[in-house]
Design a protein around this motif. Structure first.
Motif, PDB file in Angstrom:
ATOM      1  N   GLU A 180       0.816  -1.209   0.000  1.00 19.51           N
ATOM      2  CA  GLU A 180       0.000   0.000   0.000  1.00 19.51           C
ATOM      3  C   GLU A 180       0.853   1.264   0.000  1.00 19.51           C
ATOM      4  O   GLU A 180       0.406   2.319  -0.446  1.00 19.51           O
ATOM      5  CB  GLU A 180      -0.917   0.013   1.228  1.00 19.51           C
ATOM      6  N   ARG A 181       2.072   1.162   0.513  1.00 14.02           N
ATOM      7  CA  ARG A 181       2.959   2.329   0.587  1.00 14.02           C
ATOM      8  C   ARG A 181       4.393   1.881   0.409  1.00 14.02           C
ATOM      9  O   ARG A 181       4.736   0.716   0.633  1.00 14.02           O
ATOM     10  CB  ARG A 181       2.792   3.052   1.921  1.00 14.02           C
ATOM     11  N   CYS A 182       5.253   2.802   0.026  1.00 12.04           N
ATOM     12  CA  CYS A 182       6.670   2.495  -0.169  1.00 12.04           C
ATOM     13  C   CYS A 182       7.311   2.147   1.178  1.00 12.04           C
ATOM     14  O   CYS A 182       7.139   2.878   2.155  1.00 12.04           O
ATOM     15  CB  CYS A 182       7.383   3.686  -0.810  1.00 12.04           C
ATOM     16  N   VAL A 183       8.040   1.026   1.239  1.00 10.44           N
ATOM     17  CA  VAL A 183       8.684   0.622   2.491  1.00 10.44           C
ATOM     18  C   VAL A 183       9.923   1.466   2.783  1.00 10.44           C
ATOM     19  O   VAL A 183      10.466   1.413   3.885  1.00 10.44           O
ATOM     20  CB  VAL A 183       9.071  -0.869   2.466  1.00 10.44           C
ATOM     21  N   ARG A 238       5.562   6.642   1.536  1.00 15.37           N
ATOM     22  CA  ARG A 238       4.564   7.380   0.751  1.00 15.37           C
ATOM     23  C   ARG A 238       3.469   6.441   0.258  1.00 15.37           C
ATOM     24  O   ARG A 238       3.739   5.337  -0.181  1.00 15.37           O
ATOM     25  CB  ARG A 238       5.233   8.038  -0.456  1.00 15.37           C
ATOM     26  N   LYS A 239       2.232   6.940   0.301  1.00  6.84           N
ATOM     27  CA  LYS A 239       1.105   6.147  -0.178  1.00  6.84           C
ATOM     28  C   LYS A 239       0.725   6.519  -1.616  1.00  6.84           C
ATOM     29  O   LYS A 239       0.147   5.708  -2.323  1.00  6.84           O
ATOM     30  CB  LYS A 239      -0.105   6.335   0.742  1.00  6.84           C
ATOM     31  N   ALA A 240       1.004   7.743  -2.017  1.00  7.61           N
ATOM     32  CA  ALA A 240       0.673   8.174  -3.380  1.00  7.61           C
ATOM     33  C   ALA A 240       1.763   7.668  -4.326  1.00  7.61           C
ATOM     34  O   ALA A 240       2.672   8.397  -4.725  1.00  7.61           O
ATOM     35  CB  ALA A 240       0.567   9.695  -3.438  1.00  7.61           C
ATOM     36  N   LEU A 241       1.674   6.396  -4.663  1.00  4.88           N
ATOM     37  CA  LEU A 241       2.727   5.756  -5.439  1.00  4.88           C
ATOM     38  C   LEU A 241       2.508   5.941  -6.934  1.00  4.88           C
ATOM     39  O   LEU A 241       1.399   5.812  -7.441  1.00  4.88           O
ATOM     40  CB  LEU A 241       2.776   4.260  -5.101  1.00  4.88           C
ATOM     41  N   LYS A 242       3.593   6.235  -7.619  1.00  5.37           N
ATOM     42  CA  LYS A 242       3.581   6.341  -9.076  1.00  5.37           C
ATOM     43  C   LYS A 242       4.769   5.570  -9.621  1.00  5.37           C
ATOM     44  O   LYS A 242       5.844   5.564  -9.041  1.00  5.37           O
ATOM     45  CB  LYS A 242       3.648   7.801  -9.522  1.00  5.37           C
ATOM     46  N   GLY A 243       4.552   4.910 -10.756  1.00  5.39           N
ATOM     47  CA  GLY A 243       5.560   4.025 -11.334  1.00  5.39           C
ATOM     48  C   GLY A 243       6.735   4.731 -11.941  1.00  5.39           C
ATOM     49  O   GLY A 243       6.774   5.959 -12.012  1.00  5.39           O
ATOM     50  N   PRO A 244       7.703   3.919 -12.388  1.00  5.16           N
ATOM     51  CA  PRO A 244       7.685   2.458 -12.277  1.00  5.16           C
ATOM     52  C   PRO A 244       8.045   1.997 -10.854  1.00  5.16           C
ATOM     53  O   PRO A 244       9.029   2.444 -10.287  1.00  5.16           O
ATOM     54  CB  PRO A 244       8.738   2.002 -13.280  1.00  5.16           C
ATOM     55  N   LEU A 245       7.205   1.101 -10.302  1.00  6.27           N
ATOM     56  CA  LEU A 245       7.409   0.595  -8.948  1.00  6.27           C
ATOM     57  C   LEU A 245       8.196  -0.707  -8.994  1.00  6.27           C
ATOM     58  O   LEU A 245       8.319  -1.340 -10.033  1.00  6.27           O
ATOM     59  CB  LEU A 245       6.061   0.357  -8.262  1.00  6.27           C
ATOM     60  N   ALA A 246       8.716  -1.095  -7.852  1.00  7.49           N
ATOM     61  CA  ALA A 246       9.481  -2.337  -7.769  1.00  7.49           C
ATOM     62  C   ALA A 246       9.160  -3.036  -6.463  1.00  7.49           C
ATOM     63  O   ALA A 246       8.865  -2.393  -5.455  1.00  7.49           O
ATOM     64  CB  ALA A 246      10.981  -2.054  -7.856  1.00  7.49           C
ATOM     65  N   SER A 247       9.208  -4.355  -6.480  1.00  6.39           N
ATOM     66  CA  SER A 247       9.029  -5.150  -5.278  1.00  6.39           C
ATOM     67  C   SER A 247      10.400  -5.446  -4.687  1.00  6.39           C
ATOM     68  O   SER A 247      11.234  -6.104  -5.313  1.00  6.39           O
ATOM     69  CB  SER A 247       8.303  -6.457  -5.605  1.00  6.39           C
ATOM     70  N   GLY A 305      10.685  -6.418   1.964  1.00  2.00           N
ATOM     71  CA  GLY A 305       9.356  -6.900   2.313  1.00  2.00           C
ATOM     72  C   GLY A 305       8.209  -6.070   1.783  1.00  2.00           C
ATOM     73  O   GLY A 305       7.130  -6.057   2.375  1.00  2.00           O
ATOM     74  N   GLY A 306       8.429  -5.380   0.657  1.00  2.00           N
ATOM     75  CA  GLY A 306       7.325  -4.595   0.113  1.00  2.00           C
ATOM     76  C   GLY A 306       7.700  -3.808  -1.112  1.00  2.00           C
ATOM     77  O   GLY A 306       8.743  -4.041  -1.742  1.00  2.00           O
ATOM     78  N   ILE A 307       6.856  -2.838  -1.424  1.00  2.00           N
ATOM     79  CA  ILE A 307       6.995  -2.071  -2.649  1.00  2.00           C
ATOM     80  C   ILE A 307       7.975  -0.919  -2.449  1.00  2.00           C
ATOM     81  O   ILE A 307       8.083  -0.361  -1.356  1.00  2.00           O
ATOM     82  CB  ILE A 307       5.605  -1.535  -3.100  1.00  2.00           C
TER      83      ILE A 307
END
Length: 255
Positions: free
Chosen positions: A157-160, A164-173, A178-180
């Motif tokens: 739900e938020r960057c570890v 931040r919760k307002a996430l915009k790509g490109p995202l990574a796991s 343990g998260g985004i």
């Protein structure tokens, strides 16, 4: 010693002698356990046809202490997942469920919800006409519940890194985190996989279903092939990172 009753799913079977077997079960009452079924290989035994891989059985046993094998005295089949034998995709999915339960859970650590989800998954896999897409979606849901129940839920739900919760790509796991990870935070990290926006959203829905926030058949049902494969690959890599090795049957899910 007193006899105890339990409900279990058979994960593994090993020969112990010419007539007996060692059975690994995941039980609702006691978690994973290993028990000796004396005479379990005989045609006539107190176990009828219940000692079979992926069988759901009601059992009677004598529990031993000190790491000794428990003694299985009786087993009666409770649910027959006969459709698995007629569907290779369903059978492979069932074997993966058994592998994950056998390798990830600890003895004497029951998780009733995990037992319920395993049985529900096997029921979906054994349903007549189950498609390859449906089988993979069912197993992905089980994997998400497994991660949730055992305390490995990924934060999506938020960057570890920056929260931040307002996430915009490109995202990574970030597997080790343990998260985004957002584009800025991932620069200083290792061990991550970039996720498309569609893959991230499906992964979030899976996690919400595992938490019981959302219901339904599963977000992978009906999604495009590319997204499904990315989600399966993400789950496989995350599971492998945590465990330190890749599940043997994980490759089936990514095809």
């Amino acid at each position: 010693m007193p006899l105890e009753r339990a409900e279990g799913l058979i994960l593994r079977l090993h020969d112990f002698s010419e007539s007996s077997r060692v059975v690994t079960l995941y039980t609702r009452e006691f978690g994973k356990m290993r028990a000796l079924a004396e005479g379990g290989k005989r045609l006539r035994s107190p176990f009828e046809s219940a000692l079979d891989l992926l069988a759901h059985a009601r059992i009677v046993l004598v529990r031993k202490s000190g790491g000794a094998l428990h003694l299985l005295t009786e087993a009666v089949q409770a649910t027959r997942f006969g459709g698995l034998r007629a569907n290779l995709e369903g059978l492979n999915g069932g074997y993966l469920v058994a592998e994950l339960l056998g390798d990830w859970t600890e003895e004497n650590d029951p998780h009733p919800r995990l037992m319920d989800e395993a049985l529900a998954t096997l029921g979906r896999l054994a349903s007549p006409g189950q498609s390859a897409e449906g089988a993979r979606a069912a197993v992905a849901r089980f994997e998400s519940v497994l991660l949730w129940e055992l305390g490995y839920r990924p934060e999506l739900e938020r960057c570890v890194g920056c929260a931040r919760k307002a996430l915009k790509g490109p995202l990574a796991s970030g597997f080790g985190q343990g998260g985004i990870l957002c584009p800025v935070c991932r620069r200083d990290q290792r061990g991550w996989r970039e996720l498309s926006d569609g893959t991230w959203r499906v992964a979030m829905e899976l996690t919400r279903q595992a938490a019981g926030v959302e219901e339904g058949e599963g977000p992978l049902t009906g999604c495009d092939t590319a997204t499904r494969r990315q989600v399966a690959r993400w789950l496989g890599e995350y599971l492998s990172w945590i465990r330190g090795r890749r599940p043997r049957l994980m490759g089936w899910q990514e095809t």
